[in-house]
Design a protein around this motif. Structure first.
Motif, mmCIF file in Angstrom:
data_model
loop_
_atom_site.group_PDB
_atom_site.id
_atom_site.type_symbol
_atom_site.label_atom_id
_atom_site.label_comp_id
_atom_site.label_asym_id
_atom_site.label_seq_id
_atom_site.Cartn_x
_atom_site.Cartn_y
_atom_site.Cartn_z
ATOM 1 N N LEU A 150 13.429 4.347 -2.132
ATOM 2 C CA LEU A 150 14.515 3.859 -1.835
ATOM 3 C C LEU A 150 14.434 2.692 -0.747
ATOM 4 C CD1 LEU A 150 17.151 6.818 -1.656
ATOM 5 C CD2 LEU A 150 16.973 5.076 -3.455
ATOM 6 N N ILE A 151 13.252 2.785 -0.018
ATOM 7 C CA ILE A 151 13.141 1.840 1.303
ATOM 8 C C ILE A 151 12.247 0.787 0.477
ATOM 9 C CG2 ILE A 151 11.327 1.666 3.192
ATOM 10 C CD1 ILE A 151 13.794 2.835 4.034
ATOM 11 N N ILE A 152 11.284 0.928 -0.311
ATOM 12 C CA ILE A 152 10.474 -0.044 -1.003
ATOM 13 C C ILE A 152 11.255 -1.351 -1.294
ATOM 14 C CG2 ILE A 152 9.088 -0.750 -2.710
ATOM 15 C CD1 ILE A 152 7.565 0.849 -0.741
ATOM 16 N N PRO A 153 12.516 -1.554 -1.999
ATOM 17 C CA PRO A 153 13.173 -2.738 -2.244
ATOM 18 C C PRO A 153 13.449 -3.234 -1.066
ATOM 19 C CG PRO A 153 13.791 -0.992 -3.908
ATOM 20 C CD PRO A 153 13.151 -0.267 -2.803
ATOM 21 N N ILE A 154 13.983 -2.711 0.015
ATOM 22 C CA ILE A 154 14.412 -3.360 1.245
ATOM 23 C C ILE A 154 13.167 -3.934 1.828
ATOM 24 C CG2 ILE A 154 15.468 -2.958 3.575
ATOM 25 C CD1 ILE A 154 16.779 -0.451 2.276
ATOM 26 N N SER A 155 11.998 -3.132 1.933
ATOM 27 C CA SER A 155 10.826 -3.776 2.511
ATOM 28 C C SER A 155 10.087 -4.911 1.855
ATOM 29 C CB SER A 155 9.547 -2.653 2.682
ATOM 30 O OG SER A 155 9.145 -2.543 1.331
ATOM 31 N N TYR A 156 10.605 -5.141 0.585
ATOM 32 C CA TYR A 156 10.159 -6.551 -0.004
ATOM 33 C C TYR A 156 10.467 -7.709 0.723
ATOM 34 C CZ TYR A 156 9.298 -9.661 -3.808
ATOM 35 O OH TYR A 156 8.989 -10.734 -4.661
#
Length: 498
Positions: free
Chosen positions: A40-46
């Motif tokens: 869930l964090i990965i899309p934000i970290s993009y």
């Protein structure tokens, strides 16, 4: 040095803090795993710099692994799979009014174990990753069986019941499509079973729903949760004193966790069980494990966070994921235009040093953030018991459904809740079944691939040096205890005759 100082810049430290807070929330809810939190964090970290994005991944993984121990301790429902071993003694301590003692030790051991894992990652990444890569199908087969052999020492006084539970876990792991032949096994024409039984619904049912059923069966007069207003209050200094008294347990478990984590595909889940089994097998008071032994809390909680550091060893050095979390991380690194592997240390040294710095900082920050998480969870236990148990069932259903968006997984959870309830009535331990379910695919797949390589011969399973060592360790697990007892009896008899 600049890369280390860059960690404290607002555009990195604030996202990391937010991710760690999110990790506390996700890990504390049964079924919402650390892997899910990272995903869930990965899309934000993009939309962030690579260092900030990887920092968020590190932060959320460390805190979610720890916070999974909170419901494991107070409700016997592991928030994440890596918290399963911590539930055994942590919950027993909570029933004695020592839940906060267990979680305070848990918090410090998670942070210290995580720091040890990261320091080992920094110091010995290349040689340890090289050793892990020497493992072929033959070694992984024995590694899986070694993990299963721990079911014998995880069982409360009855090895046969423990082995029976482990074998049932193995059988459950075979449900679904056979990856070698593509033929469905034990599906009975049900499409939902083609992918096998989900680990999360099974675990929630065995540990969570069975506990609810047990409390309901006891009746309203005994329907009490472990009190959070403790009989034993503990200060941080007192917790550190207890940890110092058990420092070798912590250090040994952290090393075990890092080593297991460095083996691709193992991860924190298996590391916590192996560390627990090793500690019980080598302890003088092994019968106290599962009854509220402090070492039974220190060992798995030191190992699971240390394993997170270990999983980054093969991921960074060779681009081989150590677990599902680092598999996602590798995808994220490719998304950032980075190529994990030996060249990353020379082509992106600032990034690597920054990742190491954030990992150390995250484990230090875990203590205050984790403490706030424990306090927040205290409000849950101030509610009426009936409300809490209803919420447990509700969140268990949500957690089971959320993994695959399948109502079928809710039925699986309820069925295994009944199985767990009946097994506990028969004094059959649940932990070996979970271990069998986790390690079943590793054992079966590597056995079959190994036999295909050798044309059906078992020779290389015993002649390769690492395979032979693992085989000897398994024999010692089963025969070492009885052999030592015979030697002690013989020595005592000899002394008596003298």
């Amino acid at each position: 040095m600049d890369s280390v100082l860059a960690v404290f810049s607002p555009d990195i430290i604030f996202p990391v803090l937010m991710a760690m807070t999110f990790g506390i929330f996700v890990g504390g809810l049964p079924g919402l795993t650390a892997t899910m939190a990272v995903a869930l964090i990965i899309p934000i970290s993009y939309y962030m710099t690579p260092l900030a994005g990887l920092g968020m991944v590190l932060g959320v993984s460390f805190t979610s692994i720890f916070s999974g121990d909170i419901p494991a301790t107070f409700l016997r429902i592991p928030g994440t799979p890596a918290s399963g071993a911590a539930a055994l003694d942590g919950f027993e301590l909570a029933k004695k009014g020592k839940g906060s003692l267990a979680l305070t030790l848990d918090l410090f051991c998670s942070a210290i174990g995580g720091l040890i894992g990261i320091l080992l990652l920094i110091l010995i990444a290349p040689p340890l990753a090289n050793f892990a890569l020497k493992f072929t199908n033959f070694e992984y087969f024995w590694l899986g069986l070694f993990g299963l052999s721990m079911s014998a020492v995880l069982s409360k006084g009855n090895m046969m019941k423990g082995l029976t539970s482990a074998v049932l876990g193995l059988l459950i792991s075979t449900i679904g499509i056979d990856v070698t032949t593509g033929f469905p096994r034990y599906t009975f024409g049900n499409i939902e079973l083609m992918d096998g039984l989900g680990f999360i619904p099974v675990m929630i049912g065995l540990f969570g729903i069975s506990e609810v059923l047990k409390r309901v069966q006891q009746g309203a007069s005994k329907l009490q949760l472990p009190p959070i207003t403790e009989k034993v209050k503990i200060s941080p200094l007192e917790a550190l004193r207890i940890i110092w008294q058990n420092k070798w347990t912590l250090i040994k478990s952290a090393f075990v966790g890092t080593f297991v984590g460095a083996l691709p595909g193992a991860g924190a889940d298996i590391a916590s069980w192996v560390a627990y089994g090793v500690e019980k097998k080598t302890s003088r008071n092994s019968d106290d494990f599962g009854k509220g032994n402090i070492k039974g809390v220190i060992a798995p909680t030191s190992a699971n966070n240390a394993a997170l550091g270990g999983t980054w060893i093969p991921a960074l050095v060779f681009g081989v994921p150590g677990d599902t979390i680092t598999a996602i991380v590798l995808g994220a690194m490719l998304m950032y235009g980075l190529k994990p592997g030996p060249l990353i240390f020379t082509e992106s040294p600032d990034l690597v040093n920054g990742v190491f710095s954030i990992a150390i900082l995250a484990n230090i920050l875990l203590i205050p953030i984790g403490y706030l998480g424990i306090k927040a969870f205290a409000f849950v236990l101030k509610m009426k018991t009936s409300v809490v148990l209803t919420a447990v069932v509700l969140f268990s259903m949500i957690g089971s459904f959320a993994i695959r968006n399948s109502y079928f997984d809710i039925y699986v959870m309820l069925i295994f809740g009944l199985i767990g309830f009946l097994f506990e009535r028969l004094s059959v331990p649940l932990a070996p079944m979970i271990l069998g379910l986790i390690l079943g695919p590793m054992v079966e797949d590597n056995l079959r691939v190994g036999l295909i390589k050798t044309g059906g011969s078992m020779g290389q399973f015993f002649t390769r040096p690492i395979s032979l060592v693992l085989f000897i360790l398994i024999v010692l697990v089963f025969l070492g205890g009885p052999a030592l007892n015979l030697l002690k009896k013989g020595f005592s008899k000899h002394k008596t005759e003298e």
